[in-house]
Design an enzyme around this catalytic site. Sequence first.
Site, PDB file in Angstrom:
ATOM      1  N   HIS A  95       0.765  -1.247   0.080  1.00  0.00           N
ATOM      2  CA  HIS A  95      -0.002   0.125  -0.002  1.00  0.00           C
ATOM      3  C   HIS A  95       0.654   1.004   0.103  1.00  0.00           C
ATOM      4  O   HIS A  95       1.821   1.457   0.671  1.00  0.00           O
ATOM      5  CB  HIS A  95      -0.928  -0.047   1.330  1.00  0.00           C
ATOM      6  CG  HIS A  95      -2.094   1.103   1.065  1.00  0.00           C
ATOM      7  ND1 HIS A  95      -1.653   2.212   1.331  1.00  0.00           N
ATOM      8  CD2 HIS A  95      -3.249   0.736   0.831  1.00  0.00           C
ATOM      9  CE1 HIS A  95      -2.876   3.100   0.910  1.00  0.00           C
ATOM     10  NE2 HIS A  95      -3.905   2.236   0.653  1.00  0.00           N
ATOM     11  N   GLU A 166      -3.867   1.862  -7.473  1.00  0.00           N
ATOM     12  CA  GLU A 166      -4.361   3.107  -6.700  1.00  0.00           C
ATOM     13  C   GLU A 166      -3.290   4.161  -7.020  1.00  0.00           C
ATOM     14  O   GLU A 166      -2.319   4.289  -6.218  1.00  0.00           O
ATOM     15  CB  GLU A 166      -4.152   2.515  -5.286  1.00  0.00           C
ATOM     16  CG  GLU A 166      -5.330   1.521  -4.794  1.00  0.00           C
ATOM     17  CD  GLU A 166      -5.414   1.743  -3.337  1.00  0.00           C
ATOM     18  OE1 GLU A 166      -6.630   1.776  -2.755  1.00  0.00           O
ATOM     19  OE2 GLU A 166      -4.489   1.487  -2.512  1.00  0.00           O
TER      20      GLU A 166
HETATM   21  P1  PGA Z   1      -9.525   5.750   0.199  1.00  0.00           P
HETATM   22  O1  PGA Z   1      -8.336   4.846   0.522  1.00  0.00           O
HETATM   23  O2  PGA Z   1     -10.734   5.242  -0.197  1.00  0.00           O
HETATM   24  O3  PGA Z   1      -9.600   6.530   1.449  1.00  0.00           O
HETATM   25  O4  PGA Z   1      -8.731   6.895  -0.700  1.00  0.00           O
HETATM   26  C1  PGA Z   1      -8.313   3.722  -0.525  1.00  0.00           C
HETATM   27  C2  PGA Z   1      -7.052   2.896   0.107  1.00  0.00           C
HETATM   28  O5  PGA Z   1      -5.956   3.759   0.533  1.00  0.00           O
HETATM   29  O6  PGA Z   1      -6.732   1.616  -0.222  1.00  0.00           O
END
Ligand code: PGA
Length: 259
Positions: A95, A166
Amino acid sequence: MRKYIVANWKMYVGNRESIALSRGVLSFLRGKTQLPEIILCPSFPALNDVHKIIAKSRMKLGAQNVFWQENGAYTGEVSASMLAELGCQYVLVGHSERKEHLGETEEMIQKKMQAVWQQKLIPICCVGESFEQYQKGNTFVVLKKQIENALHFIPRNGREILLAYEPCWAISTQKKSEVSVKEVVEVLTQIQAFLQQTFSEERAKKIHLIYGGSVEKNTAYSFLREPIVEGILVGQASIKIHQFLEIIQASCEVLEGQP
Ligand code: PGA
């Protein structure tokens, strides 16, 4: 087709709130037939209690992190086998918040992927570019490197993997995702083509592509209805029970609308 909803509760909530959230989702699911794969990823201290609540449901348990060693003198760390013992079936790996705040490197990510794989857990591998890389048009070059690194030791054929795109700059923005659905679809299409070229088509099919970055109830449906978006990774909106239930509802509607 399956859709995945991964709830990443980060360090937002502790045991008590995680229990309440899990119970809230559990009662919402009662009687529903067509459901997405819902994976709850609470903080380590809440794993055990959340597992007890969801064990007999169709929800799955995921951890937010893992250490690559099996056991030993690694104060504060948690191994993949310890997570499996607690009922985890999924683990988030790589992450961007861990990279940003805890110095997690690509090398560490590779080792974590290996450890998770060996323990027969399903990795939810996160990849994403910075805003600067995005602006320079380097998104795919960056993602390709990250994916190659993370999957380096993963066998060419085998079990499933979740690959979460992401964009670092779209996470936790506290507002509607600034990334358009179109952009996400474009990036995922590139990733899919790359996976098909690198691995076999058969292998690529088992690498499920999901999106994460400020997804909330108003955007969940538009992401999920795209066939290439096999799921979403939700942070802040997953700790607000009403928002999260609306997101699950959106995924149910997408599933019901599918041929
Ligand atoms: P968020 O987080 O929906 O708060 O942007 C997603 C993530 O970090 O996995």
